[in-house]
Design an enzyme around this catalytic site. Sequence first.
Site, PDB file in Angstrom:
ATOM      1  N   ASP A  79     -25.944  36.947 101.239  1.00 18.95           N
ATOM      2  CA  ASP A  79     -25.492  38.337 101.353  1.00 18.95           C
ATOM      3  C   ASP A  79     -26.653  39.299 101.115  1.00 18.95           C
ATOM      4  O   ASP A  79     -26.551  40.243 100.323  1.00 18.95           O
ATOM      5  CB  ASP A  79     -24.353  38.619 100.373  1.00 18.95           C
ATOM      6  CG  ASP A  79     -23.557  39.875 100.756  1.00 18.95           C
ATOM      7  OD1 ASP A  79     -23.646  40.304 101.932  1.00 18.95           O
ATOM      8  OD2 ASP A  79     -22.836  40.414  99.893  1.00 18.95           O
ATOM      9  N   ASN A  84     -27.811  45.081  97.807  1.00 22.12           N
ATOM     10  CA  ASN A  84     -28.095  43.981  96.888  1.00 22.12           C
ATOM     11  C   ASN A  84     -29.579  43.846  96.575  1.00 22.12           C
ATOM     12  O   ASN A  84     -30.006  42.845  95.996  1.00 22.12           O
ATOM     13  CB  ASN A  84     -27.567  42.661  97.466  1.00 22.12           C
ATOM     14  CG  ASN A  84     -26.048  42.591  97.403  1.00 22.12           C
ATOM     15  OD1 ASN A  84     -25.416  43.300  96.630  1.00 22.12           O
ATOM     16  ND2 ASN A  84     -25.463  41.738  98.234  1.00 22.12           N
ATOM     17  N   ASP A 100     -26.713  40.189  92.882  1.00 23.92           N
ATOM     18  CA  ASP A 100     -25.446  39.762  93.482  1.00 23.92           C
ATOM     19  C   ASP A 100     -25.552  38.429  94.227  1.00 23.92           C
ATOM     20  O   ASP A 100     -25.584  38.376  95.456  1.00 23.92           O
ATOM     21  CB  ASP A 100     -24.899  40.841  94.416  1.00 23.92           C
ATOM     22  CG  ASP A 100     -23.413  40.611  94.730  1.00 23.92           C
ATOM     23  OD1 ASP A 100     -22.879  39.558  94.324  1.00 23.92           O
ATOM     24  OD2 ASP A 100     -22.807  41.470  95.384  1.00 23.92           O
TER      25      ASP A 100
END
Length: 290
Positions: A79, A84, A100
């Site tokens: 991700d 992030n 994250d």
Amino acid sequence: FEAERQALARMSHPCIAQVYEAGDTEDGQPFFAMEHVPGEPITDYCDRERLSLDARLDLFVAICRGIHHAHQKGVLHRDIKPANILVATEQGRPVPKIIDFGVAKVLDGEASDSPATVFGVVIGTPSYLSPEAITASTASDSADPDTRSDVYALGVLLFELLVGERPFGRSGESLLQILRQVTEGEVPTPSARWRALAAAVCAERAALRSTSPAGALRSLRGDLDGITLKATARQREMRYDSAAELANDIERHRRFEPVLAGRPGRLYVLGKFARRYRAAVVATGVVILA
């Protein structure tokens, strides 16, 4: 939660937010205490500071090194996106911090709690997903994503840092449209997208990069176009084998050396040599003309 805790515990890198402690509360709730990053998403930071393209590339290389460290520890982030990657200031210089790892996947199979690729469920943020990450969730006979899926996401992030928008997933587009674009379309070159911008938007984004619209276009053409396309190739066999290889190509570009994604041929290599040793080449030319 347990998967993220296990993933973070494996890693120790200045560009990855650190875990200081992990355990369970008295009532059985799991917790981990991690580094507080007083920063903002990398795209917001770069625009607020009006960082040049070269300064953005420096941050991007650091991010690639952090992701490569995660891969070496057997962790696939899955991700990677601006939200992030926070940029904090340490000792007066910007340092990106990757956060994250909630949907990260442990590649060596030791962590049974690692979120698996589930048929019919898209894991990650659609605009940054690799084609194989999408097909793995929609076709039961597809191979699982590997580290080259993170390389693809890094390529999308690079495109966004350079141009100011993602190659796919503009506002107003549905999830189905985005997924179809990623799996069926080809990522445009940064210079082509830059030329397609409206004049006012182009001028605004160039100012955020401390350059002119024409200057930005000149910088994007050539190596940066090639590097971005190689990182985001639809077939993962055509991408960089690792995040470190992508970072190395960016650094070769910065040193005016031939890059892996560059156009082969003597003229290309000669042009790189001339840029790298500009003063000596100019002096030699003057002597020859004299």
